[in-house]
Design a protein around this motif. Sequence first.
Motif, PDB file in Angstrom:
ATOM      1  N   LEU A   1       0.775  -1.351  -0.092  1.00 14.05           N
ATOM      2  CA  LEU A   1       0.221  -0.151  -0.079  1.00 14.05           C
ATOM      3  C   LEU A   1       0.935   1.212   0.128  1.00 14.05           C
ATOM      4  N   VAL A   2       2.094   1.099   0.716  1.00 12.33           N
ATOM      5  CA  VAL A   2       2.944   2.424   0.644  1.00 12.33           C
ATOM      6  C   VAL A   2       3.595   2.451  -0.775  1.00 12.33           C
ATOM      7  N   ARG A   3       3.834   1.371  -1.413  1.00 13.87           N
ATOM      8  CA  ARG A   3       4.415   1.636  -2.704  1.00 13.87           C
ATOM      9  C   ARG A   3       3.086   2.002  -3.842  1.00 13.87           C
ATOM     10  N   ARG A   4       1.821   1.675  -3.466  1.00 11.65           N
ATOM     11  CA  ARG A   4       0.736   2.286  -4.479  1.00 11.65           C
ATOM     12  C   ARG A   4       0.713   3.670  -4.351  1.00 11.65           C
ATOM     13  N   ALA A   5       0.779   4.275  -2.757  1.00  7.43           N
ATOM     14  CA  ALA A   5       0.843   5.721  -2.520  1.00  7.43           C
ATOM     15  C   ALA A   5       1.717   6.307  -3.257  1.00  7.43           C
ATOM     16  N   ARG A   6       2.959   5.757  -3.322  1.00  6.93           N
ATOM     17  CA  ARG A   6       4.065   6.491  -3.609  1.00  6.93           C
ATOM     18  C   ARG A   6       3.975   6.675  -5.423  1.00  6.93           C
ATOM     19  N   LEU A   7       3.264   5.559  -6.058  1.00  9.68           N
ATOM     20  CA  LEU A   7       3.190   5.821  -7.272  1.00  9.68           C
ATOM     21  C   LEU A   7       2.017   6.766  -7.638  1.00  9.68           C
ATOM     22  N   GLU A   8       1.045   6.876  -6.672  1.00  3.31           N
ATOM     23  CA  GLU A   8      -0.018   7.680  -7.011  1.00  3.31           C
ATOM     24  C   GLU A   8       0.541   9.104  -6.862  1.00  3.31           C
ATOM     25  N   SER A   9       1.247   9.285  -6.043  1.00  4.46           N
ATOM     26  CA  SER A   9       2.040  10.810  -5.897  1.00  4.46           C
ATOM     27  C   SER A   9       2.930  11.130  -7.209  1.00  4.46           C
ATOM     28  N   ALA A  10       3.763   9.942  -7.569  1.00  7.97           N
ATOM     29  CA  ALA A  10       4.335  10.264  -8.728  1.00  7.97           C
ATOM     30  C   ALA A  10       3.752  10.459  -9.986  1.00  7.97           C
ATOM     31  N   ALA A  11       2.590   9.857 -10.187  1.00  5.35           N
ATOM     32  CA  ALA A  11       1.788  10.226 -11.252  1.00  5.35           C
ATOM     33  C   ALA A  11       0.886  11.508 -11.193  1.00  5.35           C
ATOM     34  N   GLY A  12       1.026  12.036 -10.052  1.00  7.40           N
ATOM     35  CA  GLY A  12       0.257  13.602  -9.764  1.00  7.40           C
ATOM     36  C   GLY A  12      -1.045  13.289  -9.765  1.00  7.40           C
ATOM     37  N   LEU A  13      -1.551  12.501  -9.211  1.00  7.61           N
ATOM     38  CA  LEU A  13      -2.928  12.277  -8.921  1.00  7.61           C
ATOM     39  C   LEU A  13      -3.935  13.084  -8.219  1.00  7.61           C
ATOM     40  N   GLY A  14      -3.134  13.815  -7.241  1.00 12.00           N
ATOM     41  CA  GLY A  14      -3.447  14.817  -6.351  1.00 12.00           C
ATOM     42  C   GLY A  14      -4.776  14.310  -5.306  1.00 12.00           C
ATOM     43  N   GLY A  15      -4.217  13.235  -4.631  1.00 13.58           N
ATOM     44  CA  GLY A  15      -5.178  12.560  -3.735  1.00 13.58           C
ATOM     45  C   GLY A  15      -6.116  11.545  -4.160  1.00 13.58           C
ATOM     46  N   ARG A  16      -6.225  11.268  -5.437  1.00 13.17           N
ATOM     47  CA  ARG A  16      -7.077  10.195  -6.234  1.00 13.17           C
ATOM     48  C   ARG A  16      -6.099   8.852  -6.149  1.00 13.17           C
ATOM     49  N   ARG A  17      -6.895   7.919  -6.296  1.00 18.65           N
ATOM     50  CA  ARG A  17      -6.260   6.600  -6.213  1.00 18.65           C
ATOM     51  C   ARG A  17      -6.561   5.800  -7.458  1.00 18.65           C
ATOM     52  N   PHE A  18      -5.706   4.944  -7.867  1.00 17.60           N
ATOM     53  CA  PHE A  18      -5.628   4.028  -8.866  1.00 17.60           C
ATOM     54  C   PHE A  18      -6.695   3.051  -8.468  1.00 17.60           C
ATOM     55  N   GLN A  19      -7.558   2.653  -9.376  1.00 18.24           N
ATOM     56  CA  GLN A  19      -8.521   1.543  -8.849  1.00 18.24           C
ATOM     57  C   GLN A  19      -7.617   0.160  -9.340  1.00 18.24           C
ATOM     58  N   TYR A  20      -7.538  -0.889  -8.501  1.00 17.45           N
ATOM     59  CA  TYR A  20      -7.127  -2.170  -9.083  1.00 17.45           C
ATOM     60  C   TYR A  20      -8.220  -3.020  -8.818  1.00 17.45           C
ATOM     61  N   MET A  21      -7.826  -4.378  -9.241  1.00 18.35           N
ATOM     62  CA  MET A  21      -8.860  -5.388  -9.609  1.00 18.35           C
ATOM     63  C   MET A  21      -8.412  -6.733  -9.064  1.00 18.35           C
ATOM     64  N   SER A  22      -9.149  -7.500  -8.608  1.00 18.10           N
ATOM     65  CA  SER A  22      -8.789  -8.941  -8.380  1.00 18.10           C
ATOM     66  C   SER A  22      -8.943  -9.837  -9.575  1.00 18.10           C
ATOM     67  N   GLN A  23      -7.770 -10.008 -10.212  1.00 24.24           N
ATOM     68  CA  GLN A  23      -7.780 -10.592 -11.671  1.00 24.24           C
ATOM     69  C   GLN A  23      -7.807 -12.305 -11.395  1.00 24.24           C
ATOM     70  N   VAL A  24      -8.909 -12.987 -12.291  1.00 19.30           N
ATOM     71  CA  VAL A  24      -8.853 -14.218 -12.089  1.00 19.30           C
ATOM     72  C   VAL A  24      -8.837 -14.977 -13.457  1.00 19.30           C
ATOM     73  N   HIS A  25      -8.436 -14.409 -14.463  1.00 15.19           N
ATOM     74  CA  HIS A  25      -8.109 -15.068 -15.826  1.00 15.19           C
ATOM     75  C   HIS A  25      -9.640 -15.346 -16.184  1.00 15.19           C
ATOM     76  N   GLY A  26     -10.756 -14.345 -16.049  1.00 17.99           N
ATOM     77  CA  GLY A  26     -12.064 -14.550 -16.584  1.00 17.99           C
ATOM     78  C   GLY A  26     -12.265 -13.875 -17.450  1.00 17.99           C
ATOM     79  N   THR A  27     -13.676 -13.601 -17.951  1.00 16.84           N
ATOM     80  CA  THR A  27     -14.268 -12.836 -18.862  1.00 16.84           C
ATOM     81  C   THR A  27     -14.822 -11.444 -18.657  1.00 16.84           C
ATOM     82  N   THR A  28     -14.866 -11.273 -17.115  1.00 18.23           N
ATOM     83  CA  THR A  28     -15.684 -10.104 -16.672  1.00 18.23           C
ATOM     84  C   THR A  28     -15.067  -8.765 -16.838  1.00 18.23           C
ATOM     85  N   VAL A  29     -15.903  -7.827 -17.460  1.00 15.17           N
ATOM     86  CA  VAL A  29     -15.500  -6.378 -17.734  1.00 15.17           C
ATOM     87  C   VAL A  29     -16.419  -5.569 -16.713  1.00 15.17           C
ATOM     88  N   SER A  30     -15.780  -4.948 -15.722  1.00 14.40           N
ATOM     89  CA  SER A  30     -16.389  -4.125 -14.882  1.00 14.40           C
ATOM     90  C   SER A  30     -16.437  -2.681 -14.903  1.00 14.40           C
TER      91      SER A  30
END
Length: 229
Positions: free
Chosen positions: A36-65
């Motif tokens: 989570l610290v690495r993710r926050a560091r990445l968001e800061s480097a991307a200049g998201l300004g307090g927003r966060r990247f949305q991740y997903m639980s990937q299962v090799h399926g066919t669902t598009v969310s």
Amino acid sequence: MFWWRNEVRPGLWVAFTDTDAGNLALHVGDDPDEVLVRRARLESAAGLGGRRFQYMSQVHGTTVSFIGDDPEPPTADAMVSTGQPLAVMVADCVPVVLAGESAEGSVLAVAHAGRPGVASGIVPATVREMRQRGAEGITAWIGPSICGQCYEVPGELRAEVAAAVPESWAVTSWGTPALDLPAGVRAQLGALGVAVDYSGECTRESPGLFSYRRRQQTGRFAGLVWTHD
């Protein structure tokens, strides 16, 4: 931190991380707090300004969310949003980032295209969802992934996948059956009229990227898409 990063259109950014960004996955036995610290560091480097990247639980399926206001990570192998920054994690599979424009603004997407996903059409399904959201002029960026000369598979498996996506048929550099998943994805995108602006290097051959085939106990890097006002 970024293997490749570009402002692909005014205010629209696409990037793929490297091992300097560290492991970004919570499912590979790493310390969750450190991830989570690495993710926050990445968001800061991307200049998201307090927003966060949305991740997903990937299962090799066919669902598009479709990602709206719900912060919970979906169980899916592709996501579409109308502004929420998105992330897809891989260590040999094909990370696909897409973007288009609708009357309301940018339509963003990411897809996790491993062998099952390429065969079952997760990338075409993502494009269809984007177009249902009004996206036009869609462009794709295919990130680093294992190449056809390195991805050895049994002959029966190669035949099975190639029956669905003929362009994925390949031979390793040492002469055994293989799959070229990036070629399969490019063919699927081309059939839908989607241009590819970037296609990354082979993960197995690049020490600066995580590769499951090179080392099974490994982390995950990310493909990212976000906008700046």
